[in-house]
Design a protein around this motif. Structure first.
Motif, mmCIF file in Angstrom:
data_model
loop_
_atom_site.group_PDB
_atom_site.id
_atom_site.type_symbol
_atom_site.label_atom_id
_atom_site.label_comp_id
_atom_site.label_asym_id
_atom_site.label_seq_id
_atom_site.Cartn_x
_atom_site.Cartn_y
_atom_site.Cartn_z
ATOM 1 N N TYR A 246 0.835 -1.210 0.000
ATOM 2 C CA TYR A 246 0.000 0.000 0.000
ATOM 3 C C TYR A 246 0.862 1.249 0.000
ATOM 4 C CZ TYR A 246 -3.548 -3.336 1.397
ATOM 5 O OH TYR A 246 -4.394 -4.396 1.426
ATOM 6 N N ARG A 271 -2.506 2.629 -5.069
ATOM 7 C CA ARG A 271 -3.482 1.924 -4.216
ATOM 8 C C ARG A 271 -3.175 2.253 -2.760
ATOM 9 N NH1 ARG A 271 -5.009 -3.794 -2.628
ATOM 10 N NH2 ARG A 271 -2.795 -4.232 -2.568
ATOM 11 N N THR A 274 -7.566 -1.327 0.944
ATOM 12 C CA THR A 274 -8.085 -2.588 0.403
ATOM 13 C C THR A 274 -9.421 -2.312 -0.282
ATOM 14 O OG1 THR A 274 -9.157 -2.975 2.509
ATOM 15 C CG2 THR A 274 -7.068 -4.120 2.150
ATOM 16 N N GLY A 275 -9.678 -3.049 -1.320
ATOM 17 C CA GLY A 275 -11.023 -3.101 -1.902
ATOM 18 C C GLY A 275 -11.593 -1.803 -2.465
ATOM 19 N N ARG A 276 -10.793 -0.786 -2.636
ATOM 20 C CA ARG A 276 -11.370 0.463 -3.146
ATOM 21 C C ARG A 276 -10.751 0.887 -4.474
ATOM 22 N NH1 ARG A 276 -12.615 4.795 1.516
ATOM 23 N NH2 ARG A 276 -13.624 3.410 2.986
ATOM 24 N N GLY A 277 -10.110 -0.035 -5.101
ATOM 25 C CA GLY A 277 -9.532 0.315 -6.395
ATOM 26 C C GLY A 277 -8.345 1.244 -6.245
ATOM 27 N N ARG A 278 -7.995 1.850 -7.386
ATOM 28 C CA ARG A 278 -6.799 2.704 -7.394
ATOM 29 C C ARG A 278 -7.170 4.132 -7.731
ATOM 30 N NH1 ARG A 278 -2.677 -0.093 -11.468
ATOM 31 N NH2 ARG A 278 -4.490 0.070 -12.826
ATOM 32 N N ARG A 292 -10.281 9.017 -9.620
ATOM 33 C CA ARG A 292 -10.453 7.574 -9.471
ATOM 34 C C ARG A 292 -9.985 6.881 -10.732
ATOM 35 N NH1 ARG A 292 -12.681 5.231 -5.586
ATOM 36 N NH2 ARG A 292 -13.856 6.365 -4.005
ATOM 37 N N ARG A 296 -8.974 -1.734 -11.264
ATOM 38 C CA ARG A 296 -8.280 -2.079 -10.033
ATOM 39 C C ARG A 296 -6.886 -2.580 -10.353
ATOM 40 N NH1 ARG A 296 -11.855 -3.161 -5.586
ATOM 41 N NH2 ARG A 296 -13.805 -2.176 -6.151
ATOM 42 N N SER A 298 -2.490 -2.849 -8.787
ATOM 43 C CA SER A 298 -1.521 -2.424 -7.782
ATOM 44 C C SER A 298 -0.931 -1.058 -8.170
ATOM 45 C CB SER A 298 -0.435 -3.481 -7.618
ATOM 46 O OG SER A 298 0.088 -3.819 -8.863
#
Ligand SMILES: Nc1nc2c(ncn2[C@@H]2O[C@H](COP(=O)(O)OP(=O)(O)OP(=O)(O)O)[C@@H](O)[C@H]2O)c(=O)[nH]1
Length: 342
Positions: A246, A271, A274-278, A292, A296, A298
């Motif tokens: 992260y 990123r 967790t779980g919220r895309g990039r 946004r 999704r 890394s």
């Protein structure tokens, strides 16, 4: 359209809005089929990721400038792939890196042995906010305008009437007679790129003709014989972070708000949680834009600059950690998100 396919070069200094314009043109292509080559200077080809999905035929070239990293055979092969029978296109657009040397690029395309293509002109995108400062640091940037068949003065939303007038004056001085369009977010008509209006050469002669360009041999010889002609990218380097860990939002934003000496451009996907895309994070100078990211994945972030300290790599890696961000830590990102809910 019939006959050889025009190859249009899009150049312009780092962060001027080339990819934004390309994406606009690809979305509003009015039925014109475009093949695209995207060249990014950084070791991660962020621009190709930003263009991908908008067009079927895209070739991404990272890690260096097209003007030096690609030889004529490679170019012919690329143009062959893009214009071959399996991918009929009406035109090819090459987005050069923000550090490329337009003159070398024009010569490359003019020198192509591929029978199915022809040189379709040079479009130079100018950053209305930063061009004056950039020319002070790199006077070559003004010379780049001399070959433009169309100059797009972009980011007009960020300057007032005075700023716009100053920019037009600068462009007219360095690209006398070249058609100029003032816009924001690269909103130009695709037809303008493929068929720019004639130059009005009555007010001043074109500074350097294509004949001059072809006669001069400084690019090839300069490189072979110890670089008598320095390219902009010679002074620049890129550092990158690619990680599945992260990124600490506060550390990253603090770094971007007070950038290391020499850093001019950063861009990439980040990123934080967790779980919220990039998020797509971009800076030009000290101007930070966070959006946004559609997909999704890394973190892949690139810094570009001239004269950056050796430790800038370690500084960039320093924003990475194992823990996802809390909601409170994300507030700093929220501040920069444009028109979007976190
Ligand atoms: N406000 C504003 N922002 C813009 C405009 N055009 C582009 N941008 C923003 O400026 C940043 C750089 O735009 P890009 O299109 O990536 O610039 P580029 O020339 O492709 O950048 P490099 O490939 O790194 O040289 C992004 O954050 C864009 O959203 C504009 O007209 N107005």
């Amino acid at each position: 359209m019939s006959g050889p396919v025009p190859v249009v070069l899009v150049a312009g200094y780092l962060g001027s809005g080339k990819t934004t314009m390309l994406n606009h043109v690809l979305r509003r292509n009015r039925g014109i089929r475009l093949g695209v080559v995207v060249n990014d200077f950084g070791s991660i080809d962020i621009d190709s990721m930003l263009v991908a999905g908008q067009v079927d035929s895209v070739i991404g070239l990272g890690n260096g400038c097209l003007c030096c990293a690609v030889d004529s055979e490679d170019l012919d092969e690329m143009l062959g792939t893009l214009t071959g029978p399996n991918s009929p296109v009406d035109a090819v657009v090459i987005e050069a890196s923000g550090l490329a040397e337009p003159r070398a690029l024009i010569r490359m395309v003019l020198g192509s042995a591929h029978p199915g293509v022809r040189y379709g002109g040079l479009v130079v995108v100018v950053d209305a906010v930063n061009m004056t400062d950039s020319v002070e640091r790199h006077p070559d940037l003004a010379q780049h305008l001399a070959f433009a068949d169309l100059v797009v003065v972009n980011k007009s939303d960020l300057v007032g009437d005075d700023g716009r007038a100053r920019m037009l004056d600068l462009v007219r001085r360095h690209a006398p007679g070249a058609p100029v369009v003032v816009t924001d977010h690269g909103r130009v008509d695709v037809a303008l790129l493929l068929d720019p209006p004639e130059r009005t050469d009555d007010d001043a002669p074109r500074q350097l003709s294509l004949d001059d360009l072809l006669r001069e041999d400084d690019h090839d010889h300069g490189h072979a014989a110890g670089h008598d002609h320095e390219h902009l990218h010679d002074a620049y380097r890129s550092v990158a972070v690619e990680t599945s860990r992260y990124v600490d939002p506060r550390a990253l934003i603090a770094l971007l708000e007070d950038p290391p000496a020499g850093l001019y451009r950063s861009k990439g996907f980040v990123r934080f949680t967790t779980g919220r895309g990039r998020f797509l994070v971009q800076t030009v100078g000290r101007h930070i834009v966070i959006e946004r990211a559609p997909a999704r994945g890394s973190t892949a972030l690139v810094f570009l600059g001239a004269g950056m300290d050796d430790d800038v790599d370690a500084v960039l890696q320093g924003v990475v950690r194992d823990r996802p961000a809390t909601d409170e830590e994300m507030l700093v990102v929220h501040r920069y998100l444009r028109n979007q809910e976190i």
